[in-house]
Design a protein around this motif. Structure first.
Motif, PDB file in Angstrom:
ATOM      1  N   GLU A 139     -32.668  92.760 177.949  1.00 36.35           N
ATOM      2  CA  GLU A 139     -31.529  93.539 177.487  1.00 36.35           C
ATOM      3  C   GLU A 139     -31.539  94.828 178.289  1.00 36.35           C
ATOM      4  O   GLU A 139     -32.561  95.523 178.344  1.00 36.35           O
ATOM      5  CB  GLU A 139     -31.617  93.848 175.995  1.00 36.35           C
ATOM      6  N   LYS A 145     -19.997 100.767 181.967  1.00 34.48           N
ATOM      7  CA  LYS A 145     -19.640  99.353 182.012  1.00 34.48           C
ATOM      8  C   LYS A 145     -19.267  98.967 183.442  1.00 34.48           C
ATOM      9  O   LYS A 145     -18.385  99.585 184.046  1.00 34.48           O
ATOM     10  CB  LYS A 145     -18.461  99.079 181.083  1.00 34.48           C
ATOM     11  N   THR A 148     -15.678  93.685 186.219  1.00 35.79           N
ATOM     12  CA  THR A 148     -15.855  92.229 186.193  1.00 35.79           C
ATOM     13  C   THR A 148     -16.280  91.718 187.560  1.00 35.79           C
ATOM     14  O   THR A 148     -17.135  90.830 187.672  1.00 35.79           O
ATOM     15  CB  THR A 148     -14.548  91.549 185.759  1.00 35.79           C
ATOM     16  N   HIS A 152     -19.821  89.823 188.503  1.00 35.49           N
ATOM     17  CA  HIS A 152     -19.787  88.527 189.180  1.00 35.49           C
ATOM     18  C   HIS A 152     -20.737  88.537 190.378  1.00 35.49           C
ATOM     19  O   HIS A 152     -21.439  87.545 190.633  1.00 35.49           O
ATOM     20  CB  HIS A 152     -18.363  88.203 189.630  1.00 35.49           C
ATOM     21  N   GLY A 172     -24.881  87.948 180.211  1.00 34.28           N
ATOM     22  CA  GLY A 172     -24.297  87.723 178.894  1.00 34.28           C
ATOM     23  C   GLY A 172     -23.186  88.710 178.589  1.00 34.28           C
ATOM     24  O   GLY A 172     -22.902  89.630 179.365  1.00 34.28           O
ATOM     25  N   GLU A 173     -22.551  88.519 177.447  1.00 31.45           N
ATOM     26  CA  GLU A 173     -21.493  89.429 177.012  1.00 31.45           C
ATOM     27  C   GLU A 173     -22.074  90.822 176.762  1.00 31.45           C
ATOM     28  O   GLU A 173     -23.173  90.965 176.232  1.00 31.45           O
ATOM     29  CB  GLU A 173     -20.845  88.910 175.733  1.00 31.45           C
ATOM     30  N   GLY A 174     -21.324  91.851 177.141  1.00 33.34           N
ATOM     31  CA  GLY A 174     -21.793  93.220 176.967  1.00 33.34           C
ATOM     32  C   GLY A 174     -21.083  93.936 175.838  1.00 33.34           C
ATOM     33  O   GLY A 174     -20.068  93.474 175.317  1.00 33.34           O
ATOM     34  N   LYS A 175     -21.641  95.086 175.454  1.00 29.87           N
ATOM     35  CA  LYS A 175     -21.024  95.911 174.409  1.00 29.87           C
ATOM     36  C   LYS A 175     -21.455  97.355 174.596  1.00 29.87           C
ATOM     37  O   LYS A 175     -22.539  97.647 175.114  1.00 29.87           O
ATOM     38  CB  LYS A 175     -21.429  95.413 173.018  1.00 29.87           C
ATOM     39  N   TYR A 181     -24.054 101.076 178.009  1.00 34.18           N
ATOM     40  CA  TYR A 181     -23.414  99.761 177.969  1.00 34.18           C
ATOM     41  C   TYR A 181     -24.509  98.701 177.991  1.00 34.18           C
ATOM     42  O   TYR A 181     -25.281  98.600 178.947  1.00 34.18           O
ATOM     43  CB  TYR A 181     -22.466  99.578 179.150  1.00 34.18           C
ATOM     44  N   LEU A 183     -26.089  94.831 177.861  1.00 38.15           N
ATOM     45  CA  LEU A 183     -25.832  93.424 178.162  1.00 38.15           C
ATOM     46  C   LEU A 183     -27.153  92.703 178.405  1.00 38.15           C
ATOM     47  O   LEU A 183     -28.186  93.320 178.641  1.00 38.15           O
ATOM     48  CB  LEU A 183     -24.902  93.268 179.372  1.00 38.15           C
TER      49      LEU A 183
END
Length: 254
Positions: A139, A145, A148, A152, A172-175, A181, A183
């Motif tokens: 993690e 952030k 995209t 990639h 993985g999905e981030g938050k 940030y 992920l």
């Protein structure tokens, strides 16, 4: 000559629980040696002759290589000894410091989370050899952030600032969290400062890093930083299955 062990160390090595857990079990008068209730953690047992039960169930364990899971705390270096820094072995109880105990691979000094320790050199080598590509999941907390497109690039594998090419990684999905940030990232290599350098290559700074899984074993959420316990039989089996699968794949692809 039969080998003598402290009852708390033996039960922890047998996978009953951490040394702290075992002491609680002893206080509850749940442990018997040859029919006699034992509450003193320092009592010595004969591992070849004594019958040990916990809550009425027989416990069988014959000492061999040891395998620990640790929740490494920040500020510790992944080494067996160091003249200037505190090592992960400084968080191991003196009674658990089996001769030859060492960390499997390394986590940076400022990284926390799952660290395996063992006395089994062959097992450790298989988990860390680049040829098998054992997964390591972290993690990460970033300063911002990433786009995209940049994520990639990390996922596809990218060139680090020194020219080193990395293999693909799973993102993985981030938050957004207070620390930054957040992920999940899964890599199959163990290059120096790899995760930090991968995100650095896209202009992002890693504020915090925690390993949460290695191979098919996840960090036990019950372990506070600096705590450890013996790997369970199920966890050891999961790792062995993963190692065998990776070796079979490697052999097939030759």
């Amino acid at each position: 000559m039969s080998e003598q062990w402290r009852i708390d160390k033996w039960l922890a090595a047998a996978g009953v629980g951490s040394r702290k857990d075992v002491k609680k079990i002893l206080k509850k008068k749940a442990v018997q040696v040859n029919g006699t209730t034992i509450t003193d953690a320092a009592v010595k047992i004969n591992v070849d002759e004594d019958k040990i039960t916990v809550n009425g169930s027989d416990i069988h364990y014959h000492p061999g290589p040891v395998y620990y899971m640790m929740n490494k705390r920040k500020g510790r270096i992944s080494a067996t000894s160091d003249d200037q820094h505190t090592t992960v072995l400084d968080d191991i109880d003196s009674g658990d410091k089996n001769e030859g105990l060492f960390p499997v691979g390394r986590l940076d000094k400022d990284t926390s989370g799952l660290l395996l320790l063992t006395t089994d050199g062959t097992w450790a080598h298989q988990l860390t050899t680049p040829n098998l590509g054992i997964e390591k999941q972290y993690e990460a907390w970033l300063d911002e952030k990433p786009s995209t497109e940049d994520l990639h690039k990390v996922g596809e594998g990218l060139q680090l600032k020194d020219g080193t090419q990395t293999k693909p990684a799973e993102i993985g999905e981030g938050k957004q969290e207070e620390e930054g940030y957040s992920l999940m990232i899964t890599v199959t290599e163990g290059k120096y400062h790899q995760v930090k350098r991968m995100f650095g290559a896209i202009g992002r700074h890693v504020r915090g890093l925690k390993r949460v899984r290695m191979s098919d074993v996840a960090l036990d959420p019950a372990l506070a930083e600096g705590e450890y316990r013996a790997l369970t039989a199920e966890e050891l089996e999961a790792i062995d299955l993963d190692l065998n699968s990776k070796k079979n794949t490697l052999s097939t692809n030759k």
